[in-house]
Enzyme design. Structure first.
Site, PDB file in Angstrom:
ATOM      1  N   GLU A 257       0.444  -1.312   0.230  1.00 46.27           N
ATOM      2  CA  GLU A 257      -0.304   0.355   0.218  1.00 46.27           C
ATOM      3  C   GLU A 257       0.600   1.307   0.360  1.00 46.27           C
ATOM      4  OE1 GLU A 257      -3.244   0.325  -0.644  1.00 46.27           O
ATOM      5  OE2 GLU A 257      -3.461  -2.336  -0.345  1.00 46.27           O
ATOM      6  N   CYS A 291      -2.063   9.414   2.522  1.00 46.42           N
ATOM      7  CA  CYS A 291      -1.991   8.605   0.827  1.00 46.42           C
ATOM      8  C   CYS A 291      -3.133   9.191   0.016  1.00 46.42           C
ATOM      9  CB  CYS A 291      -1.669   6.965   1.147  1.00 46.42           C
ATOM     10  SG  CYS A 291      -3.260   6.220   1.902  1.00 46.42           S
ATOM     11  N   GLU A 392       4.531  12.549  -4.654  1.00 48.12           N
ATOM     12  CA  GLU A 392       4.643  12.726  -3.672  1.00 48.12           C
ATOM     13  C   GLU A 392       4.975  13.604  -2.673  1.00 48.12           C
ATOM     14  OE1 GLU A 392       3.908   9.585  -1.066  1.00 48.12           O
ATOM     15  OE2 GLU A 392       1.554   9.949  -0.708  1.00 48.12           O
TER      16      GLU A 392
HETATM   17  P1  NAD Z   1       8.133   4.625   4.520  1.00 53.62           P
HETATM   18  O1  NAD Z   1       8.061   3.929   3.723  1.00 53.62           O
HETATM   19  O2  NAD Z   1       9.480   5.173   4.694  1.00 53.62           O
HETATM   20  O3  NAD Z   1       8.522   3.769   5.605  1.00 53.62           O
HETATM   21  C1  NAD Z   1       7.239   3.671   5.971  1.00 53.62           C
HETATM   22  C2  NAD Z   1       7.784   1.919   7.216  1.00 53.62           C
HETATM   23  O4  NAD Z   1       8.415   1.174   6.149  1.00 53.62           O
HETATM   24  C3  NAD Z   1       8.608   2.245   8.509  1.00 53.62           C
HETATM   25  O5  NAD Z   1       8.165   1.475   9.446  1.00 53.62           O
HETATM   26  C4  NAD Z   1      10.007   2.415   8.495  1.00 53.62           C
HETATM   27  O6  NAD Z   1      10.514   1.522   9.116  1.00 53.62           O
HETATM   28  C5  NAD Z   1       9.973   0.625   7.021  1.00 53.62           C
HETATM   29  N1  NAD Z   1      10.997   0.617   6.532  1.00 53.62           N
HETATM   30  C6  NAD Z   1      11.786   1.984   5.289  1.00 53.62           C
HETATM   31  N2  NAD Z   1      13.160   1.328   4.891  1.00 53.62           N
HETATM   32  C7  NAD Z   1      12.885   0.397   5.226  1.00 53.62           C
HETATM   33  C8  NAD Z   1      13.675  -1.409   4.421  1.00 53.62           C
HETATM   34  N3  NAD Z   1      14.225  -0.809   3.263  1.00 53.62           N
HETATM   35  N4  NAD Z   1      13.091  -2.509   4.706  1.00 53.62           N
HETATM   36  C9  NAD Z   1      12.022  -2.525   5.257  1.00 53.62           C
HETATM   37  N5  NAD Z   1      10.920  -1.463   5.743  1.00 53.62           N
HETATM   38  C10 NAD Z   1      11.187  -0.572   5.618  1.00 53.62           C
HETATM   39  O7  NAD Z   1       7.072   5.673   4.795  1.00 53.62           O
HETATM   40  P2  NAD Z   1       6.349   6.785   5.484  1.00 53.62           P
HETATM   41  O8  NAD Z   1       6.806   7.896   4.888  1.00 53.62           O
HETATM   42  O9  NAD Z   1       6.903   6.279   6.930  1.00 53.62           O
HETATM   43  O10 NAD Z   1       4.747   7.129   5.824  1.00 53.62           O
HETATM   44  C11 NAD Z   1       4.377   7.792   4.458  1.00 53.62           C
HETATM   45  C12 NAD Z   1       4.662   6.839   3.451  1.00 53.62           C
HETATM   46  O11 NAD Z   1       3.445   6.108   3.333  1.00 53.62           O
HETATM   47  C13 NAD Z   1       3.641   7.513   1.857  1.00 53.62           C
HETATM   48  O12 NAD Z   1       4.619   7.478   0.657  1.00 53.62           O
HETATM   49  C14 NAD Z   1       2.361   7.177   2.011  1.00 53.62           C
HETATM   50  O13 NAD Z   1       1.333   7.257   1.053  1.00 53.62           O
HETATM   51  C15 NAD Z   1       2.621   6.281   2.194  1.00 53.62           C
HETATM   52  N6  NAD Z   1       0.789   5.704   2.901  1.00 53.62           N
HETATM   53  C16 NAD Z   1       0.075   4.678   2.379  1.00 53.62           C
HETATM   54  C17 NAD Z   1      -0.637   4.252   2.491  1.00 53.62           C
HETATM   55  C18 NAD Z   1      -1.722   4.057   1.755  1.00 53.62           C
HETATM   56  O14 NAD Z   1      -2.538   3.132   2.316  1.00 53.62           O
HETATM   57  N7  NAD Z   1      -1.619   3.298   0.224  1.00 53.62           N
HETATM   58  C19 NAD Z   1      -1.162   4.456   3.903  1.00 53.62           C
HETATM   59  C20 NAD Z   1      -0.024   5.216   4.880  1.00 53.62           C
HETATM   60  C21 NAD Z   1       0.579   6.466   3.906  1.00 53.62           C
END
Ligand code: NAD
Length: 496
Positions: A257, A291, A392
């Protein structure tokens, strides 16, 4: 957020194998209130070895523990009790959520209620999962069983910390899986409270594990471990790509997601007042850290000026402040680093020649000095080719783009790599459905923005993700499908 050596005060444990534990290295991370910098807690800063230990606990719970024998009826009852537990602590949880990620209390209260509803929805669904049978050519009884996938690594972001945890855990548990959940390193506190509720309802040890820590290390282990059967990820699209690559280690199942750059399309015949509310709420709810935020406002030219003027009149009503203060409608961004990223986009927007109508800066005054606040920002005269219209931003920045006709609106709407959400505002129902039919997005709205239901599937087209969460579709990703063929013919086949 700084990583420090463990001290005794205000240090939380994480939940692994039914026990509350620290990280093996002893490292902890300070969790701060983004509105005023207050220290909320210290939590374990896990590395790969901590995630591996949690995966082992989950593996043992799935392969050898009592969980596989728990009936669907009892799994459902566990989920109902988790929902009750969340409701009993709703006030405390909502306040903690507001302190953790900055959102206004009313939004956090809604999230807690929605999380409880999510556990209830899947609690009810646990007993409605069923296979199928078909007549086949041979003299055989052939049927299909649905079984849990196994150990699920679940990685979630910081914008809806408790709700995202519910979206992940509830369907997985209803289907009989075991889970290792990793909340965002910025906002782990409500997921740890959820683990307490889960412990209290008596799930067998290892069925749910919550590991706190960063993506580098703990998250990577969940995505790459060969002992994990499925990784379910919500977060940024760039991270999603890395997770997908890591998941090839054992070709684990995957659901993603990811981000969005969602078009909110207003036709000239729309109800102006409703569209104004929808445009502002779509762009600025949860500080725009959503998101599915309507971050691109596409307006048909005859209404453009009036819509923009009406929005500008209402923007001052968006009261900024600590989310716990009464009347606050916009809290701080989640971190200093994230605010800088959003500010960099505001600079890019100016340099690209978009017209800044309001905001674009940090609010002045002592009340805002220690938090990561940013004013709601609207750019007009945005061209679809500009970066602020394509990438985004994930903050309170709205890009207004004018269009002439339906065909142009659809073309602009679909012209990004994303395909998460979209909305259409018009009084013409035929046009609304015609346009919705052409939008490449997984979630669409007509004359509204943002309502989302646990009963309905959530997820994106294109680079916004793979798979769906919520509703009946949401449990599919947590189920394997097994065919069973029972020979009813008592004569040997005589092939040799
Ligand atoms: P992010 O991708 O930086 O981090 C999300 C999660 O992934 C965190 O728990 C982080 O620690 C982990 N992570 C980071 N790098 C990783 C790796 N290499 N391997 C495994 N895990 C890793 O995102 P964020 O800044 O926490 O959240 C914002 C993003 O989330 C935005 O792009 C938003 O659109 C998206 N989002 C999407 C939805 C949806 O339903 N489509 C919902 C909420 C947020």
């Amino acid at each position: 957020m700084t990583v420090k050596t463990k001290t005794k005060t205000e240090t939380r444990d994480m939940f692994v194998g039914g026990k509350w534990v620290q990280s093996r290295s002893g490292a902890v991370r300070e969790i701060l209130d983004p509105a005023d910098g207050a220290l909320l807690a210290r939590v374990p800063e896990s590395g790969r070895e901590d995630a591996a230990a949690a995966i082992d606990s989950a593996r043992a719970a799935f392969d050898d523990g009592p969980w596989r024998k728990v009936t669907a009826q009892d799994r459902g009852k566990f989920l109902f009790r988790i929902a009750e537990g969340l409701r009993a602590e709703a006030k405390k949880l909502a306040e903690l959520e507001t302190r953790s990620c900055g959102k206004p209390l009313a939004e956090a209260e809604f999230d807690v209620a929605d999380a409880a509803n999510c556990f209830e929805f899947y609690g009810g669904l646990a007993t409605k999962l069923h296979g199928e049978t078909m007549q086949v050519p041979a003299n055989s009884l052939s049927f299909v069983l649905r079984e849990p996938v196994g150990v699920c690594g679940q990685i979630i972001p910081w914008n809806y910390p408790l709700l995202m945890a519910a979206w992940k855990l509830a369907p997985a548990l209803a289907a009989g899986n075991v889970c290792v959940l990793k909340p965002s390193e910025l906002t782990p506190l409500t997921a740890l409270e959820l683990a307490r509720v889960i412990e209290a309802v008596g799930l067998p040890p290892g069925v749910v594990n919550v590991v706190t820590g960063p993506g580098a290390g703990a998250g990577e282990e969940l995505a790459s471990s060969r002992k994990v059967d499925k990784v379910a990820f919500t977060g940024g699209t760039a991270t999603g790509r890395r997770i997908m690559a890591a998941a090839t280690s054992n070709l684990k199942k995957i659901s993603l997601e990811l981000g969005g750059k969602n078009p909110n399309i207003v036709f000239a015949d729309a109800d102006l007042e409703m569209a104004v509310d929808g445009a502002l709420f779509g762009a600025f709810a949860n500080q725009g850290e959503v998101c599915s935020a309507g971050s691109r406002l596409l307006v048909q030219r005859p209404l453009h000026r009036r819509l923009v003027d009406a929005m500008l009149k209402k923007v001052p009503r968006i009261k900024l402040g600590h989310g716990l203060e009464p009347g606050v409608k916009m809290g701080p961004l989640v971190s200093g680093a994230h605010r800088e990223k959003v500010e960099a986009y505001i600079k890019i927007g100016r340099e690209e020649g978009a017209k800044l109508l309001c905001g674009g800066k940090r609010p002045a005054g002592a009340a805002f000095a220690k938090g990561f606040f940013l004013e709601p920002t609207i750019f007009d005269e945005v061209k679809p080719s500009m970066r602020i219209a394509r990438e985004e931003i994930f903050g309170p920045v709205l890009a207004v783009i004018a269009f002439d006709d339906e065909e142009e609106a659809v073309r602009i709407a679909n012209d990004t790599e994303y395909g998460l959400a979209a909305a259409v505002w018009t009084k013409d129902v035929t046009r609304a459905l015609r346009v919705v039919g052409q939008l490449r997005a997984g979630i669409t709205w007509v004359n509204t923005y943002h309502p989302s239901h646990n009963e309905m599937p959530w997820g994106g087209y294109k680079a916004s993700g793979i798979g769906r969460e919520l509703g009946l579709h949401g449990i599919e990703g947590y189920l394997e499908t097994k065919q069973v063929n029972v020979n009813l013919d008592e004569t040997p086949i005589g092939w040799y």
